[in-house]
Design an enzyme around this catalytic site. Structure first.
Site, PDB file in Angstrom:
ATOM      1  N   ASP A   1      -6.660  -6.080   4.510  1.00  0.00           N
ATOM      2  CA  ASP A   1      -5.937  -4.737   4.409  1.00  0.00           C
ATOM      3  C   ASP A   1      -6.013  -4.242   5.748  1.00  0.00           C
ATOM      4  OD1 ASP A   1      -4.797  -2.238   3.716  1.00  0.00           O
ATOM      5  OD2 ASP A   1      -6.611  -1.566   2.588  1.00  0.00           O
TER       6      ASP A   1
ATOM      7  N   GLY B   1       1.110  -2.171   4.044  1.00  0.00           N
ATOM      8  CA  GLY B   1       1.693  -0.586   3.883  1.00  0.00           C
ATOM      9  C   GLY B   1       3.072  -0.635   4.758  1.00  0.00           C
ATOM     10  N   SER B   2       3.036  -0.384   6.081  1.00  0.00           N
ATOM     11  CA  SER B   2       4.074   0.162   6.807  1.00  0.00           C
ATOM     12  C   SER B   2       5.056  -1.172   6.685  1.00  0.00           C
ATOM     13  CB  SER B   2       3.729   0.383   8.382  1.00  0.00           C
ATOM     14  OG  SER B   2       2.685  -0.543   8.806  1.00  0.00           O
TER      15      SER B   2
ATOM     16  N   GLY C   1      -8.344   4.463   6.950  1.00  0.00           N
ATOM     17  CA  GLY C   1      -7.942   5.954   7.274  1.00  0.00           C
ATOM     18  C   GLY C   1      -6.530   6.179   7.419  1.00  0.00           C
ATOM     19  N   PHE C   2      -5.710   5.075   8.151  1.00  0.00           N
ATOM     20  CA  PHE C   2      -4.366   5.308   8.454  1.00  0.00           C
ATOM     21  C   PHE C   2      -3.543   3.705   8.257  1.00  0.00           C
ATOM     22  CE2 PHE C   2      -7.084   8.875  10.400  1.00  0.00           C
ATOM     23  CZ  PHE C   2      -6.271   9.941  10.008  1.00  0.00           C
ATOM     24  N   GLY C   3      -2.356   4.291   7.882  1.00  0.00           N
ATOM     25  CA  GLY C   3      -1.394   2.945   7.758  1.00  0.00           C
ATOM     26  C   GLY C   3      -0.960   2.782   9.257  1.00  0.00           C
ATOM     27  N   GLY C   4      -0.121   1.496   9.738  1.00  0.00           N
ATOM     28  CA  GLY C   4       0.456   1.585  10.852  1.00  0.00           C
ATOM     29  C   GLY C   4      -0.287   1.025  11.918  1.00  0.00           C
TER      30      GLY C   4
ATOM     31  N   MET D   1     -11.749   4.934  -0.499  1.00  0.00           N
ATOM     32  CA  MET D   1     -12.336   5.347   0.922  1.00  0.00           C
ATOM     33  C   MET D   1     -13.014   6.556   0.674  1.00  0.00           C
ATOM     34  SD  MET D   1      -9.196   3.508   2.935  1.00  0.00           S
ATOM     35  CE  MET D   1      -8.096   3.711   1.578  1.00  0.00           C
TER      36      MET D   1
ATOM     37  N   SER E   1       0.772  -1.004  -0.057  1.00  0.00           N
ATOM     38  CA  SER E   1       0.064   0.100   0.074  1.00  0.00           C
ATOM     39  C   SER E   1       0.953   1.238   0.073  1.00  0.00           C
ATOM     40  CB  SER E   1      -0.884  -0.028   1.418  1.00  0.00           C
ATOM     41  OG  SER E   1      -1.405   1.300   1.279  1.00  0.00           O
TER      42      SER E   1
ATOM     43  N   ASP F   1      -4.602   3.887  -2.114  1.00  0.00           N
ATOM     44  CA  ASP F   1      -5.633   4.391  -1.315  1.00  0.00           C
ATOM     45  C   ASP F   1      -6.123   5.692  -1.469  1.00  0.00           C
ATOM     46  OD1 ASP F   1      -6.026   2.226   0.851  1.00  0.00           O
ATOM     47  OD2 ASP F   1      -3.755   2.489   1.136  1.00  0.00           O
TER      48      ASP F   1
ATOM     49  N   MET G   1      -8.535   8.595  -0.540  1.00  0.00           N
ATOM     50  CA  MET G   1      -9.298   9.024   0.500  1.00  0.00           C
ATOM     51  C   MET G   1      -9.773  10.397   0.192  1.00  0.00           C
ATOM     52  SD  MET G   1      -7.019   7.725   3.624  1.00  0.00           S
ATOM     53  CE  MET G   1      -6.484   5.888   3.770  1.00  0.00           C
TER      54      MET G   1
ATOM     55  N   GLY H   1      -2.670  -3.845   8.925  1.00  0.00           N
ATOM     56  CA  GLY H   1      -1.700  -4.457  10.055  1.00  0.00           C
ATOM     57  C   GLY H   1      -1.271  -5.604   9.718  1.00  0.00           C
TER      58      GLY H   1
HETATM   59  C1  DX5 Z   1      -5.883   1.963   5.448  1.00  0.00           C
HETATM   60  C2  DX5 Z   1      -5.476   1.793   4.219  1.00  0.00           C
HETATM   61  C3  DX5 Z   1      -4.498   0.648   4.073  1.00  0.00           C
HETATM   62  C4  DX5 Z   1      -2.982   1.088   4.677  1.00  0.00           C
HETATM   63  C5  DX5 Z   1      -2.590  -0.134   5.150  1.00  0.00           C
HETATM   64  O1  DX5 Z   1      -7.163   2.518   5.511  1.00  0.00           O
HETATM   65  O2  DX5 Z   1      -6.731   1.000   3.468  1.00  0.00           O
HETATM   66  O3  DX5 Z   1      -4.189  -0.022   2.693  1.00  0.00           O
HETATM   67  O4  DX5 Z   1      -2.376   1.483   3.852  1.00  0.00           O
HETATM   68  O5  DX5 Z   1      -1.330   0.087   6.086  1.00  0.00           O
HETATM   69  P1  DX5 Z   1      -0.552  -0.949   6.897  1.00  0.00           P
HETATM   70  O6  DX5 Z   1      -0.335  -2.186   6.205  1.00  0.00           O
HETATM   71  O7  DX5 Z   1       0.501  -0.019   7.498  1.00  0.00           O
HETATM   72  O8  DX5 Z   1      -1.642  -1.323   8.299  1.00  0.00           O
HETATM   73 ZN    ZN Z   2      -6.219   0.189   1.756  1.00  0.00          ZN
END
Ligand code: DX5
Ligand code: ZN
Length: 220
Positions: A173, A195-196, A140-143, A66, A8, A33, A35, A175
């Site tokens: 998708d 992602g992370s 909404g957010f990664g990590g 999203m 991601s 992603d 948003m 964690g």
């Molecule tokens: C969150 C995104 C994910 C995000 C995942 O809303 O849809 O795609 O980038 O990030 P990680 O892999 O870090 O949880």
């Molecule tokens: Zn995503």
């Protein structure tokens, strides 16, 4: 079983996508992603950026919308010729029409559910979709940390697809890392967004290979 890893780019460097895309050449696709700051409390990019991304990579783009009013906007991403477009069940009023429209442009179409939306909500719609995205964090957010209960939902989707004789991909998708990917794969997922865990390491291709190996070995 074929397992797909889609990094991601929410965790990539937003002013260096071309450089970062070059570091994930072992990926099966790039998860993009989109948003809008309304459906989720974060804002990323829109059609103009996705169009440029198409031009700088040969990897398939998997667009995760999203955004509110997916009925209006989703077709515009399919018109760009991306590999797949996923809409949120919670953000569309006519998922079947969206599916027809996206497929008419030659893209695969996905339907996604947030952590608090039950699988039963999308069960009657499964035949219209090529991919089911089970969100394992609040979008909404990664990590963020993987919500363990997501494996139950993945298993429910797997059972529903199998009982209907459908072959849609099951994508997860949020964690996903070398630990959580095992339970997600065992539950029935075959397509993993990370992602992370990918962008946070120096050798991203090595991490992509490891994630794929762990997923494949989990179901042997
Ligand atoms: C969150 C995104 C994910 C995000 C995942 O809303 O849809 O795609 O980038 O990030 P990680 O892999 O870090 O949880
Ligand atoms: Zn995503």
């Amino acid at each position: 079983m074929t397992m797909r890893i889609q990094p991601s780019i929410l965790s990539a460097d937003f002013v260096n996508f071309e450089r970062d895309f070059a570091t994930i050449s072992h990926a099966d696709g790039i998860h993009v992603d989109v948003m809008d700051g309304h459906f989720v409390p974060n804002l990323t990019f829109g059609q103009g950026m996705v169009k440029r991304m198409q031009e700088i990579t040969s990897l398939p783009l998997d667009v995760h919308l999203m955004i509110e009013d997916a009925d209006r906007w989703a077709p515009k991403y399919a018109e760009l010729g991306v590999f797949s477009v996923t809409v949120h069940f919670e953000a569309c009023s006519d998922p079947v029409s969206i599916s027809k429209n996206i497929r008419s442009h030659g893209s695969r179409v996905g339907i996604s559910i947030k952590p608090n939306t039950p699988v039963s909500a999308i069960e009657p719609l499964l035949e219209h979709f090529d991919q089911v995205l089970v969100m394992s964090v609040e979008p909404g957010f990664g990590g963020q940390s993987f919500i363990e209960d997501s494996t139950l939902k993945i298993a429910q989707v797997r059972q529903a697809l199998d009982s209907k004789g459908l072959s849609a991909w099951i994508q997860v998708d949020g964690g996903i890392d070398l630990t959580t990917i095992t339970s997600a794969a065992k539950a029935g997922a075959d397509t993993f967004v990370a992602g992370s865990s990918v962008f946070g390491v120096t050798d991203r291709n090595e991490m992509i290979d490891q994630l794929r190996n762990v997923a494949e070995n989990s179901v042997r």
